[in-house]
Design a protein around this motif. Structure first.
Motif, PDB file in Angstrom:
ATOM      1  N   GLY B 150      18.135  17.246   8.498  1.00 27.67           N
ATOM      2  CA  GLY B 150      17.692  17.588   6.908  1.00 27.67           C
ATOM      3  C   GLY B 150      16.195  17.011   6.961  1.00 27.67           C
ATOM      4  O   GLY B 150      16.151  15.617   7.069  1.00 27.67           O
ATOM      5  N   VAL B 151      15.213  17.694   7.167  1.00 27.79           N
ATOM      6  CA  VAL B 151      13.977  17.416   6.895  1.00 27.79           C
ATOM      7  C   VAL B 151      13.292  17.858   5.585  1.00 27.79           C
ATOM      8  O   VAL B 151      11.986  17.998   5.600  1.00 27.79           O
ATOM      9  N   GLY B 152      13.848  18.274   4.571  1.00 31.07           N
ATOM     10  CA  GLY B 152      13.657  18.892   3.498  1.00 31.07           C
ATOM     11  C   GLY B 152      12.196  19.835   3.665  1.00 31.07           C
ATOM     12  O   GLY B 152      12.509  20.621   4.475  1.00 31.07           O
ATOM     13  N   TRP B 153      11.352  19.585   2.755  1.00 32.08           N
ATOM     14  CA  TRP B 153      10.113  20.460   2.714  1.00 32.08           C
ATOM     15  C   TRP B 153       9.272  20.556   4.158  1.00 32.08           C
ATOM     16  O   TRP B 153       8.475  21.374   4.250  1.00 32.08           O
ATOM     17  N   TYR B 154       9.449  19.517   4.939  1.00 31.38           N
ATOM     18  CA  TYR B 154       8.733  19.516   6.296  1.00 31.38           C
ATOM     19  C   TYR B 154       9.393  20.340   7.236  1.00 31.38           C
ATOM     20  O   TYR B 154       8.670  20.919   8.336  1.00 31.38           O
ATOM     21  N   GLU B 155      10.540  21.106   6.988  1.00 33.05           N
ATOM     22  CA  GLU B 155      11.174  22.140   7.856  1.00 33.05           C
ATOM     23  C   GLU B 155       9.997  23.085   8.376  1.00 33.05           C
ATOM     24  O   GLU B 155       9.411  23.869   7.148  1.00 33.05           O
ATOM     25  N   GLY B 156       9.753  23.314   9.514  1.00 35.72           N
ATOM     26  CA  GLY B 156       8.884  24.280   9.801  1.00 35.72           C
ATOM     27  C   GLY B 156       7.455  24.072   9.955  1.00 35.72           C
ATOM     28  O   GLY B 156       6.590  24.723  10.384  1.00 35.72           O
ATOM     29  N   LYS B 157       7.089  22.926   9.170  1.00 41.26           N
ATOM     30  CA  LYS B 157       5.790  22.514   9.267  1.00 41.26           C
ATOM     31  C   LYS B 157       5.229  21.697  10.638  1.00 41.26           C
ATOM     32  O   LYS B 157       6.280  21.202  11.279  1.00 41.26           O
ATOM     33  N   SER B 158       4.259  21.963  11.090  1.00 47.44           N
ATOM     34  CA  SER B 158       4.009  21.345  12.427  1.00 47.44           C
ATOM     35  C   SER B 158       2.672  20.290  11.950  1.00 47.44           C
ATOM     36  O   SER B 158       1.622  20.601  11.374  1.00 47.44           O
ATOM     37  N   VAL B 159       2.722  19.178  12.592  1.00 44.89           N
ATOM     38  CA  VAL B 159       1.953  18.122  12.584  1.00 44.89           C
ATOM     39  C   VAL B 159       0.840  18.325  13.600  1.00 44.89           C
ATOM     40  O   VAL B 159      -0.106  17.521  13.476  1.00 44.89           O
ATOM     41  N   ASP B 160       0.892  19.128  14.683  1.00 48.86           N
ATOM     42  CA  ASP B 160      -0.029  18.948  15.735  1.00 48.86           C
ATOM     43  C   ASP B 160      -1.526  19.457  15.211  1.00 48.86           C
ATOM     44  O   ASP B 160      -1.571  20.581  14.642  1.00 48.86           O
ATOM     45  N   GLY B 161      -2.248  18.627  15.490  1.00 44.33           N
ATOM     46  CA  GLY B 161      -3.584  18.914  15.194  1.00 44.33           C
ATOM     47  C   GLY B 161      -4.027  18.705  13.595  1.00 44.33           C
ATOM     48  O   GLY B 161      -5.146  18.986  13.180  1.00 44.33           O
ATOM     49  N   ALA B 162      -3.145  18.374  12.837  1.00 46.96           N
ATOM     50  CA  ALA B 162      -3.227  17.881  11.519  1.00 46.96           C
ATOM     51  C   ALA B 162      -3.986  17.020  11.183  1.00 46.96           C
ATOM     52  O   ALA B 162      -3.847  15.812  11.594  1.00 46.96           O
ATOM     53  N   VAL B 163      -5.123  17.050  10.442  1.00 50.64           N
ATOM     54  CA  VAL B 163      -5.954  16.011  10.067  1.00 50.64           C
ATOM     55  C   VAL B 163      -5.992  15.988   8.367  1.00 50.64           C
ATOM     56  O   VAL B 163      -5.832  16.778   7.872  1.00 50.64           O
ATOM     57  N   ALA B 164      -6.624  14.820   8.158  1.00 48.26           N
ATOM     58  CA  ALA B 164      -6.539  14.285   6.580  1.00 48.26           C
ATOM     59  C   ALA B 164      -7.700  14.885   6.153  1.00 48.26           C
ATOM     60  O   ALA B 164      -8.710  15.421   6.765  1.00 48.26           O
ATOM     61  N   ASP B 165      -7.951  14.967   4.502  1.00 49.64           N
ATOM     62  CA  ASP B 165      -8.922  15.031   3.828  1.00 49.64           C
ATOM     63  C   ASP B 165      -9.150  14.168   2.888  1.00 49.64           C
ATOM     64  O   ASP B 165      -8.482  13.068   2.953  1.00 49.64           O
ATOM     65  N   GLU B 166     -10.333  14.470   1.810  1.00 52.95           N
ATOM     66  CA  GLU B 166     -10.504  13.324   1.150  1.00 52.95           C
ATOM     67  C   GLU B 166      -9.478  13.128  -0.288  1.00 52.95           C
ATOM     68  O   GLU B 166      -9.613  12.378  -0.954  1.00 52.95           O
ATOM     69  N   ARG B 167      -8.544  13.997  -0.087  1.00 53.76           N
ATOM     70  CA  ARG B 167      -7.724  13.950  -1.531  1.00 53.76           C
ATOM     71  C   ARG B 167      -7.068  12.799  -1.877  1.00 53.76           C
ATOM     72  O   ARG B 167      -6.858  12.647  -3.029  1.00 53.76           O
ATOM     73  N   PHE B 168      -6.857  11.981  -0.806  1.00 50.91           N
ATOM     74  CA  PHE B 168      -6.108  10.595  -1.198  1.00 50.91           C
ATOM     75  C   PHE B 168      -6.966   9.496  -1.350  1.00 50.91           C
ATOM     76  O   PHE B 168      -6.482   8.461  -1.265  1.00 50.91           O
ATOM     77  N   GLN B 169      -8.399   9.611  -0.962  1.00 47.99           N
ATOM     78  CA  GLN B 169      -9.024   8.554  -0.574  1.00 47.99           C
ATOM     79  C   GLN B 169     -10.015   8.203  -1.953  1.00 47.99           C
ATOM     80  O   GLN B 169     -10.846   9.187  -2.485  1.00 47.99           O
ATOM     81  N   VAL B 170     -10.193   6.933  -2.093  1.00 43.89           N
ATOM     82  CA  VAL B 170     -11.298   6.395  -2.803  1.00 43.89           C
ATOM     83  C   VAL B 170     -12.559   6.695  -2.339  1.00 43.89           C
ATOM     84  O   VAL B 170     -12.866   6.230  -1.346  1.00 43.89           O
ATOM     85  N   LYS B 171     -13.498   6.936  -3.326  1.00 43.64           N
ATOM     86  CA  LYS B 171     -14.977   7.042  -2.856  1.00 43.64           C
ATOM     87  C   LYS B 171     -15.565   5.837  -2.799  1.00 43.64           C
ATOM     88  O   LYS B 171     -15.255   4.891  -3.435  1.00 43.64           O
ATOM     89  N   ARG B 172     -16.411   5.528  -1.711  1.00 42.79           N
ATOM     90  CA  ARG B 172     -17.267   4.421  -1.469  1.00 42.79           C
ATOM     91  C   ARG B 172     -18.433   4.240  -2.229  1.00 42.79           C
ATOM     92  O   ARG B 172     -18.990   5.273  -2.386  1.00 42.79           O
TER      93      ARG B 172
END
Lengths: 174, 174
Positions: B150-172
């Motif tokens: 049981g992996v909840g909403w991760y079912e069928g999602k692929s992490v391969d090549g996935a990269v982050a963006d700025e949504r959770f980052q404090v501005k410097r």
């Protein structure tokens, strides 16, 4: 490569955490407590999440296992060399899962049985009753289930049925 | 069953952690950073352990992977509902691995390449440069490699090549 500020300055900083809840288990003392969740088949416990964090549980019921990140709240002061439960010789604490570590952080992947308001019923618990909880994360095999061959001194050791003793526990006075 | 003291009293306590070192990586900003170590094949970094902790490394070289427990030091304030990188709808933060969590604790299982004094060369790094490190633990399949369906909403999602963006980052600001 852009480098961040001088990291050595961080050695003396202090980072404050606040528990998000408390873990209730059948284990009031280290003696007899399973040393890992994988050695605690079926032992049930409860997470009592502080109510203000309940909105953060949305959709958590779909996960079979959760990582709990918690404080070894009754562990002795850090030791850089430890004789772990599964061996008779000393190893560096970072080459073990001993509780007597700097920062006293533990992690266990427990089974999620049910979510009832701010209470999560869990199984395969291997921590002491009253353990302060810092974080809950879903166990996701794509992230956490890794093929690893080199397991150092754990090679050939079996965790089945292994339980703790008092060696890493602070004595209680009450 | 002997119960520990009233857990509700712990809601307002603060637990102080001190970094044991710093993680150096090629990533100075969230944008383009792999979202998990399992999506960061071969990306190299270095742990700079504060020298007083070096004795704790004894026998660590036998392990192929290490869990790093660290601070998401540039994450935004905690959000109880987040829209994670791999989905377009909101989930409770505890049902995700988002950095915007209470206590800002991250964990990654990186590959250990070499130990050189207080420096550990590692690969599969997915954290920002300058990340404060709280703990190192050996990755032990008998403890960490769990069969989970049981992996909840991760079912069928692929992490391969996935990269982050700025949504959770404090501005410097510098």
């Amino acid at each position: 490569m852009v480098r961040d500020e001088a990291p050595a300055q961080r050695e003396h900083c202090v980072i404050a955490l606040r528990p998000i809840g408390c873990i209730r288990t059948p284990f009031s003392t280290a003696t007899g407590t399973p040393i890992q969740s994988s050695a605690a088949h079926g032992v049930e416990g409860t997470i009592e999440l502080f109510p203000r964090y309940v909105p953060g549980l949305r959709d958590i019921e779909g996960f079979e296992r959760l990582w709990l990140i918690y404080q070894f709240h009754r562990a002795v002061s850090p030791q850089l060399l430890v004789r772990p439960y599964l061996d008779s010789v000393e190893h560096g604490v970072f080459a073990t899962r001993s509780p007597a570590r700097p920062n006293h952080i533990g992690m266990s992947a427990v089974r999620l049985l049910a979510v009832e308001g701010n209470r999560l019923r869990i199984a395969d618990v291997d921590m002491l009753d009253g353990t302060p909880l810092f974080d809950l994360k879903p166990y996701v095999p794509a992230f956490d289930h890794l093929e690893v061959k080199g397991v150092g001194w754990y090679e050939g050791k079996s965790v089945d049925g292994a339980v703790a003793d008092e060696r890493f526990q602070v004595k209680r006075h009450r």
